[in-house]
Scaffold this motif. Structure first.
Motif, mmCIF file in Angstrom:
data_model
loop_
_atom_site.group_PDB
_atom_site.id
_atom_site.type_symbol
_atom_site.label_atom_id
_atom_site.label_comp_id
_atom_site.label_asym_id
_atom_site.label_seq_id
_atom_site.Cartn_x
_atom_site.Cartn_y
_atom_site.Cartn_z
ATOM 1 N N GLN A 1 36.325 41.662 48.739
ATOM 2 C CA GLN A 1 37.581 41.190 48.749
ATOM 3 C C GLN A 1 38.826 40.813 47.970
ATOM 4 O O GLN A 1 38.992 39.640 47.241
ATOM 5 N N ALA A 2 39.756 41.585 47.598
ATOM 6 C CA ALA A 2 40.592 41.600 46.761
ATOM 7 C C ALA A 2 41.906 40.892 47.555
ATOM 8 O O ALA A 2 41.791 41.170 48.249
ATOM 9 N N PRO A 3 42.570 39.982 46.687
ATOM 10 C CA PRO A 3 44.015 39.734 47.283
ATOM 11 C C PRO A 3 44.480 40.232 48.695
ATOM 12 O O PRO A 3 44.964 41.356 47.242
ATOM 13 N N GLY A 4 45.044 40.113 49.075
ATOM 14 C CA GLY A 4 45.646 40.609 50.217
ATOM 15 C C GLY A 4 45.133 42.230 50.089
ATOM 16 O O GLY A 4 45.933 43.380 51.202
ATOM 17 N N LYS A 5 43.891 41.990 50.513
ATOM 18 C CA LYS A 5 43.319 43.269 50.881
ATOM 19 C C LYS A 5 42.390 43.234 51.782
ATOM 20 O O LYS A 5 41.772 42.072 51.770
ATOM 21 N N GLN A 6 41.681 44.287 52.427
ATOM 22 C CA GLN A 6 40.630 44.350 53.738
ATOM 23 C C GLN A 6 39.694 43.698 52.754
ATOM 24 O O GLN A 6 39.115 45.287 51.468
ATOM 25 N N ARG A 7 38.407 43.676 53.615
ATOM 26 C CA ARG A 7 36.803 43.784 52.727
ATOM 27 C C ARG A 7 36.702 45.148 52.758
ATOM 28 O O ARG A 7 36.457 45.697 53.409
ATOM 29 N N GLU A 8 35.886 45.300 51.492
ATOM 30 C CA GLU A 8 35.232 46.847 51.159
ATOM 31 C C GLU A 8 33.660 46.717 51.101
ATOM 32 O O GLU A 8 33.481 45.467 50.467
ATOM 33 N N TRP A 9 33.446 47.921 51.854
ATOM 34 C CA TRP A 9 31.718 47.998 51.856
ATOM 35 C C TRP A 9 31.693 48.115 49.651
ATOM 36 O O TRP A 9 32.533 49.191 49.781
ATOM 37 N N VAL A 10 30.864 47.379 49.026
ATOM 38 C CA VAL A 10 30.308 48.103 48.005
ATOM 39 C C VAL A 10 29.514 48.472 47.788
ATOM 40 O O VAL A 10 28.934 49.658 46.838
ATOM 41 N N ALA A 11 28.443 48.128 48.222
ATOM 42 C CA ALA A 11 26.868 48.885 47.806
ATOM 43 C C ALA A 11 25.919 48.627 48.793
ATOM 44 O O ALA A 11 26.317 47.451 49.335
ATOM 45 N N THR A 12 24.635 49.670 48.820
ATOM 46 C CA THR A 12 23.667 48.662 50.039
ATOM 47 C C THR A 12 22.088 49.158 49.487
ATOM 48 O O THR A 12 22.109 49.614 48.318
ATOM 49 N N ILE A 13 21.115 47.954 49.681
ATOM 50 C CA ILE A 13 19.727 48.756 49.363
ATOM 51 C C ILE A 13 19.463 48.230 50.866
ATOM 52 O O ILE A 13 19.469 47.227 51.367
ATOM 53 N N VAL A 14 18.065 48.862 50.909
ATOM 54 C CA VAL A 14 17.408 49.545 51.786
ATOM 55 C C VAL A 14 16.628 48.505 51.076
ATOM 56 O O VAL A 14 15.006 48.126 50.955
ATOM 57 N N ILE A 15 16.002 47.215 52.024
ATOM 58 C CA ILE A 15 14.770 45.763 51.544
ATOM 59 C C ILE A 15 13.307 46.783 51.706
ATOM 60 O O ILE A 15 12.953 46.965 53.232
ATOM 61 N N GLY A 16 12.094 47.148 51.598
ATOM 62 C CA GLY A 16 11.290 46.990 51.999
ATOM 63 C C GLY A 16 10.951 49.184 50.907
ATOM 64 O O GLY A 16 10.321 49.813 51.663
ATOM 65 N N SER A 17 12.332 49.664 51.153
ATOM 66 C CA SER A 17 12.302 51.383 50.291
ATOM 67 C C SER A 17 12.754 51.053 49.151
ATOM 68 O O SER A 17 13.513 50.093 49.151
ATOM 69 N N SER A 18 13.493 52.632 49.012
ATOM 70 C CA SER A 18 13.886 52.813 47.940
ATOM 71 C C SER A 18 15.491 53.232 48.145
ATOM 72 O O SER A 18 15.835 53.912 47.211
ATOM 73 N N ASN A 19 16.236 53.064 49.033
ATOM 74 C CA ASN A 19 17.247 53.603 49.380
ATOM 75 C C ASN A 19 17.841 52.534 48.914
ATOM 76 O O ASN A 19 18.226 51.648 48.950
ATOM 77 N N VAL A 20 19.368 53.024 47.908
ATOM 78 C CA VAL A 20 20.900 52.668 47.822
ATOM 79 C C VAL A 20 22.097 53.415 47.812
ATOM 80 O O VAL A 20 21.105 54.818 48.073
ATOM 81 N N ALA A 21 22.979 53.340 47.775
ATOM 82 C CA ALA A 21 23.975 53.354 48.130
ATOM 83 C C ALA A 21 25.285 52.414 47.900
ATOM 84 O O ALA A 21 25.036 51.461 47.536
#
Length: 111
Positions: free
Chosen positions: A38-58
């Motif tokens: 979350q940058a100043p004055g902006k909405q919180r935004e998604w950056v990255a995901t990792i699924v624990i127990g798999s190799s899935n990332v985004a």
């Protein structure tokens, strides 16, 4: 779930940082851990995901190719390696599991 972020700081454009999110109160098996910012004055935004127990990332398009998310199961910790940081990456970075959030770590990119 308790989440504690660390590793933020002040860097110059083009430099790197590695953030860490230490998780407790959860078995490090199959769940998704996400980084947001979350940058100043902006909405919180998604950056990255990792699924624990798999190799899935985004990754969000804005960080793809510059950020890498990874995990250390033995330490119950997820990392966000950030390369070639730019001023627009300046934000408070948070990790999230289910409905739980950490307190965030500040990343400031400035010359």
């Amino acid at each position: 779930v308790q989440l504690v972020e660390s590793g933020g700081g002040l860097v110059q454009p083009g430099e790197s940082l590695r953030l860490a999110c230490a998780a407790s109160g959860v078995t490090f098996r199959s769940f998704a851990l996400k980084w947001y910012r979350q940058a100043p004055g902006k909405q919180r935004e998604w950056v990255a995901t990792i699924v624990i127990g798999s190799s899935n990332v985004a990754y969000a398009n804005s960080v793809k190719g510059r950020f890498t998310i990874s995990r250390d199961n033995a330490k119950n910790t997820v990392y966000l390696q950030m390369y070639n940081l730019q001023p627009e990456d300046t934000a408070v970075y948070y990790c999230n599991v289910f409905d739980d959030w950490g307190h965030g770590t500040q990343v400031t990119v400035s010359s």
